[in-house]
Structure formats: structure tokens, C-alpha cells
Design a protein around this motif. Structure first.
Motif, PDB file in Angstrom:
ATOM      1  N   HIS A  47      35.423  58.572  25.704  1.00  0.00           N
ATOM      2  CA  HIS A  47      34.756  57.408  25.120  1.00  0.00           C
ATOM      3  C   HIS A  47      35.530  56.157  25.518  1.00  0.00           C
ATOM      4  O   HIS A  47      36.407  55.694  24.782  1.00  0.00           O
ATOM      5  CB  HIS A  47      34.686  57.540  23.601  1.00  0.00           C
ATOM      6  CG  HIS A  47      34.048  58.814  23.139  1.00  0.00           C
ATOM      7  ND1 HIS A  47      32.677  58.982  23.094  1.00  0.00           N
ATOM      8  CD2 HIS A  47      34.592  60.002  22.733  1.00  0.00           C
ATOM      9  CE1 HIS A  47      32.406  60.205  22.669  1.00  0.00           C
ATOM     10  NE2 HIS A  47      33.546  60.836  22.449  1.00  0.00           N
ATOM     11  N   PRO A  48      35.250  55.618  26.708  1.00  0.00           N
ATOM     12  CA  PRO A  48      35.985  54.440  27.179  1.00  0.00           C
ATOM     13  C   PRO A  48      35.875  53.261  26.213  1.00  0.00           C
ATOM     14  O   PRO A  48      34.866  53.096  25.522  1.00  0.00           O
ATOM     15  CB  PRO A  48      35.307  54.120  28.515  1.00  0.00           C
ATOM     16  CG  PRO A  48      34.729  55.424  28.967  1.00  0.00           C
ATOM     17  CD  PRO A  48      34.277  56.096  27.707  1.00  0.00           C
ATOM     18  N   LEU A  49      36.927  52.476  26.173  1.00  0.00           N
ATOM     19  CA  LEU A  49      36.907  51.234  25.415  1.00  0.00           C
ATOM     20  C   LEU A  49      36.097  50.211  26.195  1.00  0.00           C
ATOM     21  O   LEU A  49      36.316  50.017  27.384  1.00  0.00           O
ATOM     22  CB  LEU A  49      38.339  50.724  25.216  1.00  0.00           C
ATOM     23  CG  LEU A  49      39.330  51.702  24.580  1.00  0.00           C
ATOM     24  CD1 LEU A  49      40.746  51.135  24.659  1.00  0.00           C
ATOM     25  CD2 LEU A  49      38.937  51.971  23.133  1.00  0.00           C
ATOM     26  N   TYR A  50      35.142  49.594  25.513  1.00  0.00           N
ATOM     27  CA  TYR A  50      34.321  48.603  26.199  1.00  0.00           C
ATOM     28  C   TYR A  50      34.924  47.213  26.051  1.00  0.00           C
ATOM     29  O   TYR A  50      35.469  46.859  25.009  1.00  0.00           O
ATOM     30  CB  TYR A  50      32.899  48.600  25.637  1.00  0.00           C
ATOM     31  CG  TYR A  50      32.051  49.747  26.118  1.00  0.00           C
ATOM     32  CD1 TYR A  50      31.566  49.769  27.415  1.00  0.00           C
ATOM     33  CD2 TYR A  50      31.749  50.824  25.280  1.00  0.00           C
ATOM     34  CE1 TYR A  50      30.789  50.822  27.869  1.00  0.00           C
ATOM     35  CE2 TYR A  50      30.976  51.881  25.724  1.00  0.00           C
ATOM     36  CZ  TYR A  50      30.493  51.868  27.019  1.00  0.00           C
ATOM     37  OH  TYR A  50      29.735  52.906  27.466  1.00  0.00           O
ATOM     38  N   PHE A  51      34.832  46.427  27.110  1.00  0.00           N
ATOM     39  CA  PHE A  51      35.240  45.036  27.035  1.00  0.00           C
ATOM     40  C   PHE A  51      34.283  44.211  27.894  1.00  0.00           C
ATOM     41  O   PHE A  51      33.684  44.723  28.845  1.00  0.00           O
ATOM     42  CB  PHE A  51      36.685  44.840  27.506  1.00  0.00           C
ATOM     43  CG  PHE A  51      36.914  45.161  28.969  1.00  0.00           C
ATOM     44  CD1 PHE A  51      36.899  44.161  29.926  1.00  0.00           C
ATOM     45  CD2 PHE A  51      37.163  46.460  29.373  1.00  0.00           C
ATOM     46  CE1 PHE A  51      37.105  44.451  31.267  1.00  0.00           C
ATOM     47  CE2 PHE A  51      37.371  46.764  30.719  1.00  0.00           C
ATOM     48  CZ  PHE A  51      37.342  45.753  31.660  1.00  0.00           C
ATOM     49  N   ASP A  52      34.133  42.950  27.555  1.00  0.00           N
ATOM     50  CA  ASP A  52      33.282  42.055  28.323  1.00  0.00           C
ATOM     51  C   ASP A  52      34.112  41.517  29.484  1.00  0.00           C
ATOM     52  O   ASP A  52      34.992  40.668  29.303  1.00  0.00           O
ATOM     53  CB  ASP A  52      32.783  40.903  27.448  1.00  0.00           C
ATOM     54  CG  ASP A  52      31.723  40.070  28.151  1.00  0.00           C
ATOM     55  OD1 ASP A  52      31.678  40.092  29.405  1.00  0.00           O
ATOM     56  OD2 ASP A  52      30.934  39.403  27.460  1.00  0.00           O
ATOM     57  N   GLY A  53      33.872  42.036  30.676  1.00  0.00           N
ATOM     58  CA  GLY A  53      34.676  41.670  31.826  1.00  0.00           C
ATOM     59  C   GLY A  53      34.599  40.212  32.210  1.00  0.00           C
ATOM     60  O   GLY A  53      35.431  39.722  32.976  1.00  0.00           O
ATOM     61  N   ARG A  54      33.611  39.492  31.685  1.00  0.00           N
ATOM     62  CA  ARG A  54      33.470  38.070  32.031  1.00  0.00           C
ATOM     63  C   ARG A  54      34.308  37.173  31.152  1.00  0.00           C
ATOM     64  O   ARG A  54      34.395  35.967  31.388  1.00  0.00           O
ATOM     65  CB  ARG A  54      31.991  37.680  31.908  1.00  0.00           C
ATOM     66  CG  ARG A  54      31.088  38.412  32.889  1.00  0.00           C
ATOM     67  CD  ARG A  54      29.646  38.403  32.440  1.00  0.00           C
ATOM     68  NE  ARG A  54      29.468  39.177  31.211  1.00  0.00           N
ATOM     69  CZ  ARG A  54      28.288  39.473  30.683  1.00  0.00           C
ATOM     70  NH1 ARG A  54      27.201  39.058  31.274  1.00  0.00           N
ATOM     71  NH2 ARG A  54      28.219  40.181  29.584  1.00  0.00           N
ATOM     72  N   VAL A  55      34.942  37.756  30.120  1.00  0.00           N
ATOM     73  CA  VAL A  55      35.684  36.958  29.150  1.00  0.00           C
ATOM     74  C   VAL A  55      37.145  37.388  29.132  1.00  0.00           C
ATOM     75  O   VAL A  55      37.459  38.577  29.015  1.00  0.00           O
ATOM     76  CB  VAL A  55      35.073  37.111  27.739  1.00  0.00           C
ATOM     77  CG1 VAL A  55      35.882  36.309  26.734  1.00  0.00           C
ATOM     78  CG2 VAL A  55      33.614  36.655  27.738  1.00  0.00           C
ATOM     79  N   LEU A  56      38.052  36.415  29.266  1.00  0.00           N
ATOM     80  CA  LEU A  56      39.481  36.674  29.155  1.00  0.00           C
ATOM     81  C   LEU A  56      40.005  36.102  27.842  1.00  0.00           C
ATOM     82  O   LEU A  56      39.477  35.122  27.338  1.00  0.00           O
ATOM     83  CB  LEU A  56      40.221  36.043  30.346  1.00  0.00           C
ATOM     84  CG  LEU A  56      39.880  36.615  31.728  1.00  0.00           C
ATOM     85  CD1 LEU A  56      40.695  35.911  32.799  1.00  0.00           C
ATOM     86  CD2 LEU A  56      40.105  38.114  31.764  1.00  0.00           C
ATOM     87  N   PRO A  57      41.056  36.704  27.275  1.00  0.00           N
ATOM     88  CA  PRO A  57      41.797  37.854  27.797  1.00  0.00           C
ATOM     89  C   PRO A  57      41.078  39.178  27.554  1.00  0.00           C
ATOM     90  O   PRO A  57      40.226  39.283  26.673  1.00  0.00           O
ATOM     91  CB  PRO A  57      43.104  37.792  27.009  1.00  0.00           C
ATOM     92  CG  PRO A  57      42.703  37.199  25.688  1.00  0.00           C
ATOM     93  CD  PRO A  57      41.651  36.178  26.015  1.00  0.00           C
ATOM     94  N   ILE A  58      41.443  40.183  28.336  1.00  0.00           N
ATOM     95  CA  ILE A  58      40.953  41.538  28.092  1.00  0.00           C
ATOM     96  C   ILE A  58      41.592  42.024  26.792  1.00  0.00           C
ATOM     97  O   ILE A  58      42.805  41.913  26.621  1.00  0.00           O
ATOM     98  CB  ILE A  58      41.322  42.466  29.263  1.00  0.00           C
ATOM     99  CG1 ILE A  58      40.618  41.997  30.545  1.00  0.00           C
ATOM    100  CG2 ILE A  58      40.946  43.917  28.951  1.00  0.00           C
ATOM    101  CD1 ILE A  58      41.035  42.753  31.791  1.00  0.00           C
ATOM    102  N   PRO A  59      40.809  42.527  25.840  1.00  0.00           N
ATOM    103  CA  PRO A  59      41.342  42.868  24.514  1.00  0.00           C
ATOM    104  C   PRO A  59      42.157  44.158  24.496  1.00  0.00           C
ATOM    105  O   PRO A  59      41.820  45.132  23.812  1.00  0.00           O
ATOM    106  CB  PRO A  59      40.073  42.993  23.664  1.00  0.00           C
ATOM    107  CG  PRO A  59      39.027  43.436  24.627  1.00  0.00           C
ATOM    108  CD  PRO A  59      39.350  42.744  25.929  1.00  0.00           C
TER     109      PRO A  59
END
Length: 282
Positions: free
Chosen positions: A178-190
Motif C-alpha cells: 500500500h504505497p504512500l500517496y503524495f501529490d508530486g506537483r506540490v513540495l515538500p514531499i510529505p
């Protein structure tokens, strides 16, 4: 430069190729049927699909899997026989899988990533219990390889808010991850700073940012690593000239990190290895 297909030279190599081709053949029929339906649908809508020589394409990637196996042998990294077997997934699962057909060939996925690791991060085959972050893990080949060697692997993937699923979902279900999802267009990566010994970003950074933003994103990916970062780029194509660009920014602007620019041993795509200054590049 046109890539020449690797031809099996020994009895052992021919036996390996037979196993790889068996994986290809398991799913080639269902993929062919799906391509036929796609062509029929395009014909009804008046749009012409790209010409796909499926059998030829799958044969090429099978040969490339064999070449990776041979190069791993040369590096002293022996592949287990079960790495040449197919995915234990039903045809109905692969029918719903929207990835390119080459990713149905399990030996191709595993041997390609294993060759990359053996070339760029050989320490994963020597050191125990490393913490690895895999950004956009795709078929989870790195997860299978590294977990089998006792490493702790964290998977994180780009979250597309417009999509309810991912084309790689059948693989994630198979591995029960179950990969952790992140919005790649927004920094910083959480994700925490310097929590992982090794951070992998294989053919994914172009999904997070455009080339002018790459340095900013590479700096952010380095923040996540204790020791080393490996980034394999998808070469972009200039719309006017048709030339393929490397899109690698000026890495000398990254304070505290040594860098090496090279190419992926399997795809020949431009690759960057970054390592903190207190460590030596392997």
C-alpha cells in the motif's frame, strides 16, 4: 544508435531464455485480443491507432531480459531460478491491467531492476537491513528484490487526484503493498528528512515536474536520503527538432552532494547518482 538483440550463446543462456519466453507466452494471447478490440474501437471512432507489432515487441523485451541476466552473472550477482517464473496472476487480472505489455514479463521487470541496483547501488547485495525509499514503484520489482534480501522498503507514489486507481494496481494487490500517496506537483514531499539510506526514483521525475523545475525536485528528493539517491530520467523529445534531451540540470548547485552522470545499463536512459559528500561513490 540501433540496439542489437542479444542472442543466447550457451546452453544455460538458451534455457534461461526459454523460461523468459514462457512468461511472455502466458499473456501474449490475452494482450493480442485486447489490442484487436482497441483497433476495432478506433476504427469505429474514425481514429487510426498506432501500429503495434506485439509479438515482435514482446520478443525484444524477452531478449533484453536475457541480456540483463547475462550482465548480472558477469557482475557476480546470481539470479535465483524462481526469478524467471511468471506472475501468479490470473488472466482476468491482467485483462484489467493497463500497463504496457512488456511489464507482464516478470523476469524482465526483476532482472532490469536488479541490474540497475547491481550497477548503481551494489551495497544492497552486501550490507544488511538498509532502509530504501522507492518513489513510483511501478511493478514493485525493487520491492521484491530488496525485501527478499532483508531490507526495509517504503513505497511512495504520485497521487493523481483525477484518477481513482493506478495502472499498476494488479501488481500492488499481488504483493499486498500500500504505497504512500503524495501529490508530486506540490513540495515538500510529505516524508521525513534523511530517513532512508537509499532513495530510488526510476523514470518518474517527469511525472512530478517539468525540466525547468528538476533541480528543485532533485534537491527535495536528496532531502529524503541519508546517503545515496539514484534518479533515472525519461528522455524527453524536442517538439521542433525531434531530438531527445537529457534534461539534467546543473547538479553542482546541490550543496553537500557529489554527483555522477551516467546511463542506465538496461535502457541507456540518462541517470544521476548522488551521494552525500562524507560518503564515496561506489
Amino acid at each position: 544508435m540501433k540496439r542489437q538483440a542479444y542472442i543466447a550463446k550457451t546452453q544455460e543462456e538458451r534455457a534461461v531464455l526459454r523460461e523468459i519466453l514462457r512468461c511472455r507466452d502466458i499473456h501474449s494471447q490475452i494482450i493480442s485480443e485486447r489490442m484487436t478490440r482497441m483497433r476495432e474501437r478506433f476504427e469505429r471512432t474514425g481514429k487510426q491507432p498506432k501500429t503495434v507489432w506485439l509479438d515482435t515487441a514482446l520478443g525484444i523485451f524477452s531478449q533484453r531480459a536475457l541480456e540483463a541476466w547475462v550482465r548480472l552473472q558477469d557482475l557476480g550477482v546470481i539470479s535465483k531460478p524462481d526469478e524467471l517464473g511468471p506472475y501468479p496472476m490470473s488472466a482476468s487480472v491482467f485483462e484489467r491491467c493497463l500497463t504496457p505489455p512488456k511489464y507482464r514479463i516478470r523476469p524482465y521487470n526483476l532482472l532490469r531492476e536488479k541490474l540497475r541496483l547491481a550497477t548503481f547501488a551494489p551495497e544492497v547485495f552486501d550490507k544488511p537491513s538498509l532502509k530504501v525509499l522507492d518513489l513510483s514503484p511501478g511493478t514493485c520489482a525493487n520491492h521484491e528484490i530488496l525485501s527478499a534480501r532483508g531490507h526495509s522498503v517504503t513505497l511512495a507514489d504520485y497521487w493523481d487526484r483525477n484518477s481513482q486507481t493506478t495502472s499498476f494496481q494488479p501488481f500492488w494487490t499481488h504483493y499486498n503493498v500500500h504505497p504512500l500517496y503524495f501529490d508530486g506537483r506540490v513540495l515538500p514531499i510529505p516524508l521525513p528528512t534523511a530517513e532512508h539510506d537509499l532513495v530510488l526514483c526510476h523514470q518518474a521525475i517527469n511525472f512530478y515536474a517539468n525540466p525547468p523545475q528538476y533541480l528543485e525536485y532533485i534537491r527535495e528528493i536528496c532531502r529524503l536520503a541519508k546517503t545515496k539517491v539514484i534518479i533515472i530520467f525519461n528522455a524527453s523529445e524536442d517538439q521542433e527538432t525531434g531530438q531527445r534531451n537529457q534534461d539534467i540540470p546543473d547538479l553542482s548547485l546541490l550543496n553537500g552532494w557529489n554527483h555522477q552522470i551516467t546511463r542506465c545499463p538496461e535502457t541507456y536512459l540518462p541517470t544521476v547518482i548522488l551521494e552525500k559528500c562524507e560518503y564515496q561513490l561506489t
